[in-house]
Design a protein around this motif. Structure first.
Motif, short mmCIF file in Angstrom:
data_model
loop_
_atom_site.label_atom_id
_atom_site.label_comp_id
_atom_site.label_asym_id
_atom_site.label_seq_id
_atom_site.Cartn_x
_atom_site.Cartn_y
_atom_site.Cartn_z
N CYS A 137 0.34 0.97 -5.35
CA CYS A 137 -0.58 -0.09 -4.93
C CYS A 137 -0.46 -0.20 -3.41
O CYS A 137 0.61 -0.55 -2.89
CB CYS A 137 -0.21 -1.41 -5.61
SG CYS A 137 -1.29 -2.79 -5.15
N CYS A 153 4.86 -3.89 -7.85
CA CYS A 153 3.71 -3.30 -8.53
C CYS A 153 4.16 -2.62 -9.81
O CYS A 153 5.14 -1.87 -9.82
CB CYS A 153 3.06 -2.28 -7.60
SG CYS A 153 1.55 -1.53 -8.26
N ILE A 160 -2.92 -1.89 -13.69
CA ILE A 160 -1.99 -2.18 -12.60
C ILE A 160 -1.80 -3.69 -12.50
O ILE A 160 -2.77 -4.45 -12.55
CB ILE A 160 -2.54 -1.67 -11.25
CG1 ILE A 160 -2.48 -0.14 -11.19
CG2 ILE A 160 -1.77 -2.27 -10.08
CD1 ILE A 160 -1.13 0.42 -10.84
N ALA A 162 0.17 -6.45 -9.90
CA ALA A 162 0.88 -6.55 -8.62
C ALA A 162 1.06 -8.01 -8.25
O ALA A 162 0.18 -8.84 -8.50
CB ALA A 162 0.12 -5.81 -7.53
N ILE A 175 -5.63 1.16 -5.21
CA ILE A 175 -4.65 1.90 -6.00
C ILE A 175 -4.88 3.40 -5.77
O ILE A 175 -6.02 3.86 -5.74
CB ILE A 175 -4.79 1.58 -7.50
CG1 ILE A 175 -4.86 0.07 -7.73
CG2 ILE A 175 -3.63 2.20 -8.29
CD1 ILE A 175 -3.66 -0.68 -7.20
#
Length: 349
Positions: A137, A153, A160, A162, A175
């Motif tokens: 990330c 992350c 994903i 984060a 990303i």
């Protein structure tokens, strides 16, 4: 970029009155008549927190309860771009998400935000891919970078998550899959990942000539069928826009449609007056051309040749001023040669 006309905002707890600030605004900006409307999702939250989601996307920012100082309000806005900085895409790096812009009205009064985003790729499960690559990330205070990897992350399959603790008024997140080196037989980072390619074609203005250049790079990835499909879609859409009301003449001459059948195409797009406006006429034209092209199945070359012949037979052929169709036909007829060239090895040459 992600296109929508609404923003989703879910404040936590009991619904608040407008004066208390939990509301959704939309900021719509049009680049020009040649571009699609862009929407920025904006949500105003208090200490109860909440979530902001870009519509028709899997991009959500969560503000946990208690992370905003009591008595303060935080305006969170999201904006996504489909054109990440070119510096992040090369043999050792490949972006797999839109470039997300997050704006905070008062970052000093908020402790943390959480980002959840679905991405368009997964690292292959073979040992080499797993060892050579990693999903990261990337974070920056400027749209063009420089970007640095975020430590907080977490990756699970195609999602994903984060956590951002160091907050600024404007932040940019993207990303990417990155490798420190490429080991033969792999040639680029693409050889280590499964990436889903989603391409949207929007009207009603003309398709820029650079549209087929994307289709010539897809050939290098051995996606000839996708190239043909995208070329066909682009030509059909552009033909619909160029034809406008003249689509009725084409429908009558090429497919023998009756007046009643043509009206059936136009009914869904009629306004309050009962007629289809000039600005909307490309839509029934596109619906007809799309249905008409299906009689050739998946044979892109036959579809485009038949379309050009039909357009040439019209009273005022649009093909007189529109040479792109001829160029596209030449390209389609050359695809197999281009594909063979793209995959010729030094031993075969």
């Amino acid at each position: 970029m992600l296109i929508s006309e609404r923003a989703y905002c879910w404040p936590r707890g009991i619904a608040q009155s407008r004066s208390e600030g939990n509301l959704v605004d939309m900021e719509v900006s049009k680049f020009s008549k040649n571009h699609i409307t862009e929407t920025i999702a904006v949500c105003k939250l208090n200490h109860q927190g909440g979530s902001v989601q870009l519509p028709d996307s899997d991009i959500i920012v969560h503000v946990p309860q208690g992370n905003i100082t009591i008595g303060e309000f935080q305006e969170v806005s999201l904006r996504a771009f489909l054109d990440p900085p070119p510096k992040l895409n090369h043999n050792l790096s490949c972006t797999v998400s839109p470039l997300l812009e997050i704006r905070l009205s008062n970052p000093k009064t908020i402790r943390a935000i959480l980002l959840e985003m679905k991405i368009g790729a997964e690292v292959k499960i073979d040992p080499l891919s797993q060892v050579m690559t990693k999903m990261v990330c990337l974070y920056s205070l400027d749209r063009e970078g420089p970007f640095q990897a975020l430590n907080n992350c977490y990756v699970y399959k195609d999602t994903i998550q984060a956590k951002f603790l160091d907050l600024s008024h404007v932040m940019y997140i993207v990303i990417a899959v990155q490798a420190e080196a490429i080991q033969p037989p792999a040639a680029t980072i693409w050889n280590y990942i499964h990436k889903t390619t989603s391409i949207g074609i929007y009207g009603p203005k003309y398709i820029h000539p650079s549209f087929t250049v994307v289709f010539v790079a897809l050939l290098k990835m051995d996606h000839q069928a996708l190239v043909e499909r995208l070329l066909q879609e682009a030509v059909i859409l552009t033909s619909a826009v160029k034809l406008g009301r003249s689509w009725r003449e084409l429908a009558e001459k090429s497919a023998g449609l009756t007046k009643h059948q043509m009206q059936a195409y136009e009914i869904p797009y009629r306004g309050k007056s009962g007629d289809v406006s000039a600005e909307m006429m490309w839509k029934p034209a596109y619906d007809f051309l799309y249905a008409w092209s299906s009689h050739n199945g998946n044979n892109c070359r036959d579809v485009l040749q038949d379309l050009q012949s039909a357009l040439d037979r019209m009273k005022n052929p649009v093909t007189k001023q529109w040479r792109d169709l001829t160029g596209t036909l030449i390209l389609v007829n050359s695809l197999q040669v281009l594909r063979v060239t793209a995959f010729t090895t030094s031993q075969e040459a």
